[in-house]
Design an enzyme around this catalytic site. Structure first.
Site, PDB file in Angstrom:
ATOM      1  N   LYS A  22       0.833  -1.209   0.000  1.00 47.78           N
ATOM      2  CA  LYS A  22       0.000   0.000   0.000  1.00 47.78           C
ATOM      3  C   LYS A  22       0.865   1.255   0.000  1.00 47.78           C
ATOM      4  O   LYS A  22       0.601   2.202  -0.755  1.00 47.78           O
ATOM      5  CB  LYS A  22      -0.898  -0.001   1.253  1.00 47.78           C
ATOM      6  CG  LYS A  22      -1.458   1.351   1.621  1.00 47.78           C
ATOM      7  CD  LYS A  22      -2.189   1.331   2.941  1.00 47.78           C
ATOM      8  CE  LYS A  22      -1.360   1.523   4.178  1.00 47.78           C
ATOM      9  NZ  LYS A  22      -1.121   2.899   4.634  1.00 47.78           N
ATOM     10  N   ASN A  23       1.906   1.274   0.839  1.00 50.89           N
ATOM     11  CA  ASN A  23       2.688   2.504   0.986  1.00 50.89           C
ATOM     12  C   ASN A  23       3.651   2.752  -0.179  1.00 50.89           C
ATOM     13  O   ASN A  23       4.275   3.813  -0.247  1.00 50.89           O
ATOM     14  CB  ASN A  23       3.433   2.506   2.329  1.00 50.89           C
ATOM     15  CG  ASN A  23       2.464   2.730   3.491  1.00 50.89           C
ATOM     16  OD1 ASN A  23       1.306   3.094   3.276  1.00 50.89           O
ATOM     17  ND2 ASN A  23       2.926   2.515   4.704  1.00 50.89           N
ATOM     18  N   ARG A  95      -4.394  10.487   5.063  1.00 48.15           N
ATOM     19  CA  ARG A  95      -3.354  11.520   5.077  1.00 48.15           C
ATOM     20  C   ARG A  95      -2.482  11.482   3.837  1.00 48.15           C
ATOM     21  O   ARG A  95      -1.963  12.503   3.414  1.00 48.15           O
ATOM     22  CB  ARG A  95      -2.418  11.301   6.261  1.00 48.15           C
ATOM     23  CG  ARG A  95      -3.054  11.229   7.586  1.00 48.15           C
ATOM     24  CD  ARG A  95      -1.989  10.952   8.617  1.00 48.15           C
ATOM     25  NE  ARG A  95      -0.861  11.855   8.429  1.00 48.15           N
ATOM     26  CZ  ARG A  95      -0.813  13.099   8.865  1.00 48.15           C
ATOM     27  NH1 ARG A  95      -1.806  13.573   9.552  1.00 48.15           N
ATOM     28  NH2 ARG A  95       0.238  13.852   8.635  1.00 48.15           N
ATOM     29  N   CYS A 119      -3.696  12.568  13.810  1.00 45.06           N
ATOM     30  CA  CYS A 119      -4.471  11.339  13.757  1.00 45.06           C
ATOM     31  C   CYS A 119      -4.193  10.570  15.037  1.00 45.06           C
ATOM     32  O   CYS A 119      -3.451  11.048  15.895  1.00 45.06           O
ATOM     33  CB  CYS A 119      -4.162  10.531  12.502  1.00 45.06           C
ATOM     34  SG  CYS A 119      -2.647   9.608  12.574  1.00 45.06           S
ATOM     35  N   ARG A 124       1.585  14.446  13.569  1.00 47.60           N
ATOM     36  CA  ARG A 124       1.921  14.230  12.163  1.00 47.60           C
ATOM     37  C   ARG A 124       1.808  15.479  11.296  1.00 47.60           C
ATOM     38  O   ARG A 124       1.022  15.532  10.345  1.00 47.60           O
ATOM     39  CB  ARG A 124       1.083  13.084  11.593  1.00 47.60           C
ATOM     40  CG  ARG A 124       1.231  11.812  12.391  1.00 47.60           C
ATOM     41  CD  ARG A 124       0.522  10.654  11.769  1.00 47.60           C
ATOM     42  NE  ARG A 124       1.184  10.156  10.576  1.00 47.60           N
ATOM     43  CZ  ARG A 124       0.660   9.228   9.784  1.00 47.60           C
ATOM     44  NH1 ARG A 124      -0.527   8.725  10.052  1.00 47.60           N
ATOM     45  NH2 ARG A 124       1.312   8.804   8.730  1.00 47.60           N
ATOM     46  N   PRO A 125       2.616  16.496  11.585  1.00 47.79           N
ATOM     47  CA  PRO A 125       2.575  17.711  10.762  1.00 47.79           C
ATOM     48  C   PRO A 125       3.180  17.464   9.378  1.00 47.79           C
ATOM     49  O   PRO A 125       3.834  16.439   9.162  1.00 47.79           O
ATOM     50  CB  PRO A 125       3.449  18.691  11.546  1.00 47.79           C
ATOM     51  CG  PRO A 125       4.394  17.834  12.320  1.00 47.79           C
ATOM     52  CD  PRO A 125       3.641  16.567  12.640  1.00 47.79           C
ATOM     53  N   ILE A 126       2.985  18.427   8.453  1.00 48.43           N
ATOM     54  CA  ILE A 126       3.638  18.313   7.130  1.00 48.43           C
ATOM     55  C   ILE A 126       4.539  19.537   6.896  1.00 48.43           C
ATOM     56  O   ILE A 126       4.770  19.941   5.765  1.00 48.43           O
ATOM     57  CB  ILE A 126       2.620  18.149   5.976  1.00 48.43           C
ATOM     58  CG1 ILE A 126       1.598  19.302   5.951  1.00 48.43           C
ATOM     59  CG2 ILE A 126       1.920  16.807   6.043  1.00 48.43           C
ATOM     60  CD1 ILE A 126       0.905  19.432   4.592  1.00 48.43           C
ATOM     61  N   ASP A 127       5.035  20.104   8.007  1.00 43.65           N
ATOM     62  CA  ASP A 127       5.872  21.302   7.891  1.00 43.65           C
ATOM     63  C   ASP A 127       7.114  21.077   7.020  1.00 43.65           C
ATOM     64  O   ASP A 127       7.546  21.983   6.302  1.00 43.65           O
ATOM     65  CB  ASP A 127       6.278  21.794   9.298  1.00 43.65           C
ATOM     66  CG  ASP A 127       6.949  20.702  10.125  1.00 43.65           C
ATOM     67  OD1 ASP A 127       6.513  19.538  10.034  1.00 43.65           O
ATOM     68  OD2 ASP A 127       7.908  21.011  10.850  1.00 43.65           O
ATOM     69  N   LEU A 128       7.665  19.870   7.048  1.00 46.19           N
ATOM     70  CA  LEU A 128       8.893  19.632   6.278  1.00 46.19           C
ATOM     71  C   LEU A 128       8.599  19.543   4.786  1.00 46.19           C
ATOM     72  O   LEU A 128       9.416  19.957   3.953  1.00 46.19           O
ATOM     73  CB  LEU A 128       9.613  18.366   6.771  1.00 46.19           C
ATOM     74  CG  LEU A 128       9.887  18.356   8.277  1.00 46.19           C
ATOM     75  CD1 LEU A 128      10.568  17.067   8.702  1.00 46.19           C
ATOM     76  CD2 LEU A 128      10.753  19.558   8.672  1.00 46.19           C
ATOM     77  N   ASP A 308       5.514   0.421  12.027  1.00 53.42           N
ATOM     78  CA  ASP A 308       4.298  -0.239  11.538  1.00 53.42           C
ATOM     79  C   ASP A 308       4.206  -1.708  11.955  1.00 53.42           C
ATOM     80  O   ASP A 308       3.210  -2.371  11.659  1.00 53.42           O
ATOM     81  CB  ASP A 308       4.204  -0.123  10.002  1.00 53.42           C
ATOM     82  CG  ASP A 308       3.928   1.301   9.551  1.00 53.42           C
ATOM     83  OD1 ASP A 308       3.576   2.144  10.398  1.00 53.42           O
ATOM     84  OD2 ASP A 308       4.068   1.583   8.342  1.00 53.42           O
ATOM     85  N   ILE A 330       9.064   6.798  16.753  1.00 49.68           N
ATOM     86  CA  ILE A 330       8.658   7.547  15.545  1.00 49.68           C
ATOM     87  C   ILE A 330       7.406   8.397  15.805  1.00 49.68           C
ATOM     88  O   ILE A 330       7.353   9.571  15.446  1.00 49.68           O
ATOM     89  CB  ILE A 330       8.404   6.582  14.358  1.00 49.68           C
ATOM     90  CG1 ILE A 330       9.634   5.684  14.116  1.00 49.68           C
ATOM     91  CG2 ILE A 330       8.024   7.362  13.086  1.00 49.68           C
ATOM     92  CD1 ILE A 330      10.883   6.379  13.636  1.00 49.68           C
ATOM     93  N   ARG A 400      -8.112  -0.465   5.591  1.00 48.75           N
ATOM     94  CA  ARG A 400      -7.339   0.580   4.901  1.00 48.75           C
ATOM     95  C   ARG A 400      -6.061   0.022   4.309  1.00 48.75           C
ATOM     96  O   ARG A 400      -5.557   0.556   3.325  1.00 48.75           O
ATOM     97  CB  ARG A 400      -6.953   1.699   5.878  1.00 48.75           C
ATOM     98  CG  ARG A 400      -8.131   2.473   6.379  1.00 48.75           C
ATOM     99  CD  ARG A 400      -7.664   3.615   7.216  1.00 48.75           C
ATOM    100  NE  ARG A 400      -6.695   4.414   6.461  1.00 48.75           N
ATOM    101  CZ  ARG A 400      -6.062   5.460   6.932  1.00 48.75           C
ATOM    102  NH1 ARG A 400      -6.291   5.851   8.161  1.00 48.75           N
ATOM    103  NH2 ARG A 400      -5.215   6.124   6.189  1.00 48.75           N
TER     104      ARG A 400
END
Ligand code: EPZ
Length: 423
Positions: A22-23, A95, A119, A124-128, A308, A330, A400
């Site tokens: 999936k990933n 996400r 979540c 889980r920011p997306i600042d980077l 995971d 993580i 999912r």
């Protein structure tokens, strides 16, 4: 809402075919936005996140077709993308929708993507992702819950990720391939899904070196074209079934997997006494330990032990002799399954990011609630060894990312059924 009913105590035996990752499939689907050509993706798992990504691409007016039922191949053509937007309704359910940001701004000079928000496993920011796109010359505004990115054409640059991020590396790699000049990305994630994405991009005409190492160099090109690509096997699904064989005292043969992507997981299970052998051609045989013993685990970025797989390992640790220390490094809130396992009789104490599991303890079937994808997998594994009946609520989480997990488990002897709300 569907639930799983599991009657534990059955030894699993037989063969399990591992699905595509999936990933790896999600960034590959997003990468199809980079060209007007046809991108044909194979070995795609039939899971809910993939259906969400297909919906998102269709929302953007891409042609998305899938010839098989259930779909394992997707044909995507992003000829006219009149809607360079990932709306909140889709992003809130997945996400990974944020993976469309890089390709959209690189090809169309504009993207509007809802901020994913936190979540259950962490903030889980997306600042980077945003910092790196700005460095590539995009103008970014964050307003009304959306990230808007604009750029006439992105310009190659050097960017060092201050922290390793998997989808961040993927997002910026898929942006850099169409930027003008050279981009050097440092401190990149090493996960096999990154190298797989780069392989697809190279087939599409991109010039990339070093994917799968900390430094990736990209020579931007004007245009990409269509390509055909089969995504790599799902290493987390394979790891989950290794634990399923081990925890039930069973013996399983996993086919269509990539043992080289499972080194840390196999090493840790062997430390617990589990017997695992490669049988060539992407097959792995797992035999339960004669005596399962405790082991300590720190989750780490690849090639370390994957976060995971932490919940699944915790289920195994409840059955191991001794004390296992499990440290989650993580995500800040990825122990929600522990309290559910405790309700089943597990002996676990939590102190910040450290879980201490003392075993073995007999587990007793109980109603439990899944809080995220991998937590659900951990609870299914616990249910397989618990006495009596375990009911798992909210299995939409497991849908999912695991393709028909209950069917695959039943085929090797588990007593597990899906109970739909109406039955
Ligand atoms: C990917 O998530 C996976 N998702 C996750 O899989 C996996 O758990 C995770 O990598 C770690 O291996 C996909 O590939 C679609 P990160 P991602 O960015 O990319 C922080 C599953 O169950 N961070 O590598 O979102 C972040 O908060 C899942 O299949 C920032 O601070 O993870 C985390 O603490 C869930 N700022 C750490 O970095 C950023 O801009 C690593 O996250 C980005 C990340």
């Amino acid at each position: 809402m569907d639930r799983f009913k599991i009657e534990g105590g059955r030894r699993l035996e037989g063969t399990v075919q591992i699905s595509g990752a999936k990933n790896a499939a999600l960034p590959a689907m997003a990468a199809a936005l980079l060209t007007s050509g046809t991108v044909r993706l194979q070995n795609i798992p039939h899971v809910r996140d993939i259906i969400t990504m297909a919906k998102l691409l269709a929302h953007m007016r891409c042609r998305v077709e899938s010839p098989d039922i259930p779909p394992s191949e997707f044909i995507i053509q992003a000829e006219d993308v009149s809607h360079a937007e990932a709306p909140y309704e889709l992003v809130k359910t997945m996400r990974a929708s944020v993976l469309t940001l890089g390709p959209l701004v690189a090809r169309f000079g504009y993207a509007r993507v809802s901020l994913p928000g936190g979540c259950s496993i962490g903030a889980r920011p997306i600042d980077l992702h945003i910092q790196a796109l700005e460095k590539l010359g995009a103008t970014i505004s964050v307003e009304h819950g959306y990230v808007e990115a604009r750029a006439e054409r992105l310009r190659g640059t050097t960017f060092r990720f201050p922290k390793i991020t998997v989808t961040g590396t993927e997002n910026i790699l898929t942006a850099a391939v169409l930027a003008e000049g050279e981009t050097v990305l440092e401190n990149c994630a090493l996960e096999p899904e990154i190298a797989d994405l780069a392989e697809l991009l190279v087939k599409m005409g991109a010039e990339i070196e070093g994917a799968g190492t900390p430094t990736i160099r990209v020579q931007g090109v004007e245009k990409l074209h269509g390509a055909t690509h089969a995504v790599i096997p799902d290493r987390i699904e394979a790891g989950t079934f290794l634990v399923a064989g081990a925890i039930t005292g069973g013996e399983l043969l996993l086919t269509d997997c990539e043992p080289g992507h499972l080194t840390a997981i196999i090493g840790k299970l062997k430390e617990c006494g589990v017997e695992i052998e490669c049988e060539g051609n992407g097959s792995l045989r797992v035999r339960a330990a004669k005596k399962l013993v405790a082991a300590d685990v720190n989750t780490e970025e690849y090639p370390g032990f994957a976060t995971d797989m932490q919940a699944q390992f915790m289920a195994l640790a409840t059955q191991a002799h001794g004390v296992s220390h499990i440290r989650e490094t993580i995500f800040e809130n990825r122990f929600l399954h522990a309290s559910e396992m405790m309700r089943m009789g597990a002996n676990i104490t939590i102190d910040g990011n450290l879980a201490v599991v003392t075993g073995p303890t007999p587990l007793s079937g109980a109603p439990v609630t899944a809080s995220d994808l991998r937590a659900s997998a951990g609870l299914v594994l616990a249910g397989l060894v618990a006495d009596n009946t375990t009911w798992i609520d909210r299995v939409y989480h497991i849908d999912r990312g695991y393709e028909q997990i209950e069917v695959k488990l039943r085929d090797v002897g588990a007593r597990i059924e899906r109970v739909t709300a109406s039955s």
